[in-house]
Design an enzyme around this catalytic site. Structure first.
Site, PDB file in Angstrom:
ATOM      1  N   ASP A  62       0.819  -1.213   0.000  1.00  0.00           N
ATOM      2  CA  ASP A  62       0.000   0.000   0.000  1.00  0.00           C
ATOM      3  C   ASP A  62       0.860   1.273   0.000  1.00  0.00           C
ATOM      4  O   ASP A  62       2.033   1.252   0.361  1.00  0.00           O
ATOM      5  CB  ASP A  62      -0.898   0.033   1.247  1.00  0.00           C
ATOM      6  CG  ASP A  62      -2.050  -0.967   1.161  1.00  0.00           C
ATOM      7  OD1 ASP A  62      -2.053  -1.804   0.239  1.00  0.00           O
ATOM      8  OD2 ASP A  62      -2.943  -0.916   2.040  1.00  0.00           O
ATOM      9  N   HIS A 207       3.800  -2.326   3.030  1.00  0.00           N
ATOM     10  CA  HIS A 207       3.769  -0.964   2.478  1.00  0.00           C
ATOM     11  C   HIS A 207       4.940  -0.705   1.541  1.00  0.00           C
ATOM     12  O   HIS A 207       6.035  -1.230   1.748  1.00  0.00           O
ATOM     13  CB  HIS A 207       3.719   0.071   3.606  1.00  0.00           C
ATOM     14  CG  HIS A 207       2.395   0.086   4.307  1.00  0.00           C
ATOM     15  ND1 HIS A 207       2.054  -0.857   5.242  1.00  0.00           N
ATOM     16  CD2 HIS A 207       1.308   0.888   4.146  1.00  0.00           C
ATOM     17  CE1 HIS A 207       0.806  -0.620   5.652  1.00  0.00           C
ATOM     18  NE2 HIS A 207       0.333   0.430   5.006  1.00  0.00           N
TER      19      HIS A 207
HETATM   20 ZN    ZN Z   1      -2.808   3.211   3.102  1.00  0.00          ZN
END
Ligand code: ZN
Length: 250
Positions: A62, A207
């Site tokens: 993400d 991430h």
């Molecule tokens: Zn996010």
């Protein structure tokens, strides 16, 4: 007459005592927003958090693209020959189109993670749609398709928004394995969080970007070991379109 009036007052009081709590209770049941668990059950074809029970898992990254971290992640995935899914933030994708192109060119799937990363539950459907469509335009302009997969920021979404996604052919995809890497954890902590929780069909949250001061060096250091360890256990790394047997684009 006073007697009759007293009886009336008593009667009305009783009626109020009985009906007010019932109607308040009904109202609170009716108005209570559905929890994410309830939404996942009710819209199981649209709202996913894991794949089928097979020896496949999906790495999802993400908050990219981010020139501080995304290139190293892409490099490791390329070296290991693993396919992944990147849920990009539109504002960052617009700023770093070359990284978006590279994700696509190297065979990864791109998903929509909103334009400005707001908590959707607190936004109107109109604002939600605008966040989705703005990112969609950036992705389409850069890599040529409109992402079908949406990951809401913080995993938070409300029922009206899920209904809109369903009606318009999108899938909402959360995760069932959380690395907690955004906290700046070290390599060993991230490995432990992922490896302890991963099973068949897992969707793993990592991430590839972050805010000012965020540190994803733990993610980058842990990634090769995560891939090797899970492969040794027989898992195959696939993108979310393959894991969920759907398409990456609408
Ligand atoms: Zn996010």
């Amino acid at each position: 007459m006073p007697d009759l009036r007293k009886k009336w007052v008593l009667f009305l009081t009783l009626v109020l005592l009985v009906t007010v709590p019932i109607s308040t209770a009904q109202a609170s049941v009716r108005d209570k927003p559905s929890s994410l668990g309830e939404l996942r059950k009710k819209y199981s074809e649209t709202f996913k958090f894991r794949g089928p029970d097979t020896k496949q898992v999906a790495l999802t990254f993400d908050d990219g693209p981010d020139p501080r971290f995304t290139p190293q992640i892409l490099e490791i995935l390329s070296q290991k020959g693993a396919k992944a899914t990147f849920f990009v933030v539109g504002a960052r994708a617009k700023k770093f189109p070359a990284l978006l192109e590279r994700m696509h060119r190297e065979g990864h799937v791109i998903g929509n993670h909103s334009f400005n990363h707001p908590p959707f539950r607190k936004r109107t459907v109109k604002q939600f749609v605008s966040e989705i469509e703005r990112t969609e335009q950036v992705v389409e302009r850069t890599v040529g398709y409109r992402p079908k997969l949406i990951r809401p920021p913080y995993g938070e979404i409300n029922e009206e928004q899920v209904k809109w996604a369903k009606a318009n052919g999108y899938k909402i995809v959360n995760w069932n394995v959380d690395s907690l890497d955004w906290k700046g954890l070290n390599k060993e902590q991230i490995k432990a969080n992922v490896l302890q929780a991963t099973g068949p069909g897992a969707i793993i949250l990592l991430h590839a970007g972050g805010g000012v001061g965020s540190d994803l060096s733990g993610t980058i250091e842990a990634l090769p070991d995560i891939i090797e360890t899970l492969r040794a256990k027989g898992y195959e790394f696939v993108d979310l379109a393959e894991l969920l047997q759907t398409s990456a684009s609408r």
